[in-house]
Design a protein around this motif. Structure first.
Motif, PDB file in Angstrom:
ATOM      1  N   THR A 125       0.823  -1.267   0.130  1.00 45.16           N
ATOM      2  CA  THR A 125      -0.020   0.213  -0.062  1.00 45.16           C
ATOM      3  C   THR A 125       0.810   1.353   0.130  1.00 45.16           C
TER       4      THR A 125
ATOM      5  N   ARG B   6       0.868   5.769  -0.179  1.00 44.82           N
ATOM      6  CA  ARG B   6      -0.065   6.721   0.227  1.00 44.82           C
ATOM      7  C   ARG B   6       0.263   7.562  -0.960  1.00 44.82           C
TER       8      ARG B   6
ATOM      9  N   ASN C 159      -1.059  -0.723  -4.231  1.00 45.07           N
ATOM     10  CA  ASN C 159      -2.204  -0.387  -3.883  1.00 45.07           C
ATOM     11  C   ASN C 159      -2.467   1.160  -3.339  1.00 45.07           C
TER      12      ASN C 159
ATOM     13  N   ARG D  37      -3.569   4.651  -1.766  1.00 43.22           N
ATOM     14  CA  ARG D  37      -4.441   4.716  -0.642  1.00 43.22           C
ATOM     15  C   ARG D  37      -4.445   6.505  -0.529  1.00 43.22           C
TER      16      ARG D  37
ATOM     17  N   LEU E  22      -0.771   0.892   6.276  1.00 39.68           N
ATOM     18  CA  LEU E  22       0.026   1.535   5.249  1.00 39.68           C
ATOM     19  C   LEU E  22       1.447   1.045   5.170  1.00 39.68           C
TER      20      LEU E  22
END
Length: 269
Positions: free
Chosen positions: A40, A42, A78, A80, A96
């Protein structure tokens, strides 16, 4: 389970069935490998580092470069969308995995690994309109003390020791326009309501290009503060082996010019 299936395929007396089993095993193996590394990452509305384009794609310097590094490691990203404060909490909790453009702080080192200063230092620059450039030929921010210079700054943003020293002077502090939105500062600077704005070098260049103000407002050679941003990795969801591999790819792609080429797609300094 895969080894059991391989054994079954070898023991099958039907050649066609054996070939089908092998193909299924290979497909399953490739599928497992494809999702073996998923991280993940950011992003937020912070041009030119991360943002959403008109067609809905998430783009930006940090996003593109992070995806390039992860691709080199055969990892899927991924994305976010998280505000900064929440991103730190999610990183600490392990929800995260990777946080680009983070600055190393003692409290963050308790829950995050850091890449080290691989990137060029992030610089806060003083931007001025043309008339101010001619009126104040300074080489350091502190030279504005005891002048009528009208500075624009954002609320709750830290600009370094010279700025804080200036702000400790009540007379100068009274001349500083404090706002929450940097776009308002560019507008005030263009309309000559203030004489200068402090902003990140890349962010300022990008925003002025987008606003069509690159000719009217210029970056000066005055570096207000300079610090190297790093990549932070959650200690909960990342092991040191992955972090070391990421840093090695990161360093190679910075050294071979890949990072600089991505920057040049977004800003012209």
């Amino acid at each position: 389970m895969v080894s059991f299936a391989v054994t079954a395929a070898r023991q099958s007396s039907n050649p066609g069935r054996r070939l089908l089993l092998v193909m299924l095993i290979l497909a399953c193996s490739q599928s497992l490998n494809a999702v073996a590394c998923e991280k993940t990452l950011r992003w937020d509305d912070d041009p030119p580092f991360s943002m959403q384009s008109i067609d809905g794609r998430v783009v930006g310097i940090d996003v593109e470069f992070s995806l390039l590094v992860l691709a080199e490691l055969n990892c899927q990203a991924n994305l976010r969308k998280l505000p900064w404060a929440r991103a730190l909490r999610e990183l600490e909790a392990g929800r995260l995995d990777i946080l680009p453009s983070a600055f190393r702080r003692p409290q963050r080192q308790a829950y995050a690994y850091f890449s080290g200063p691989v990137f060029p230092a992030a610089r806060n620059i003083l931007f001025m309109h043309q008339e101010a450039l001619a009126s104040w030929p300074i080489s350091r921010l502190l030279e504005l003390k005891n002048t009528s210079f009208r500075l624009g700054a954002q609320i709750n943003v830290h600009y370094g020791p010279d700025y804080h020293q200036l702000m400790s002077d009540p007379t100068f502090a009274a001349q500083v326009s404090m706002v929450t939105n940097r776009t308002n500062l560019w507008s005030m600077l263009y309309r000559r309501r203030i004489d200068g704005v402090i902003a990140d070098e890349y962010t300022g260049a990008y925003e002025l290009q987008q606003l069509g103000l690159s000719e009217q407002i210029k970056a000066t050679g005055i570096v207000v503060s300079s610090a190297a941003a790093e990549v932070a990795f959650s200690k909960v969801s990342n092991d040191p082996v992955f972090v070391e591999a990421y840093i090695n790819v990161l360093r190679r792609l910075v050294e071979d010019g890949s990072y600089a080429r991505i920057v040049q797609r977004y800003v012209t300094l």
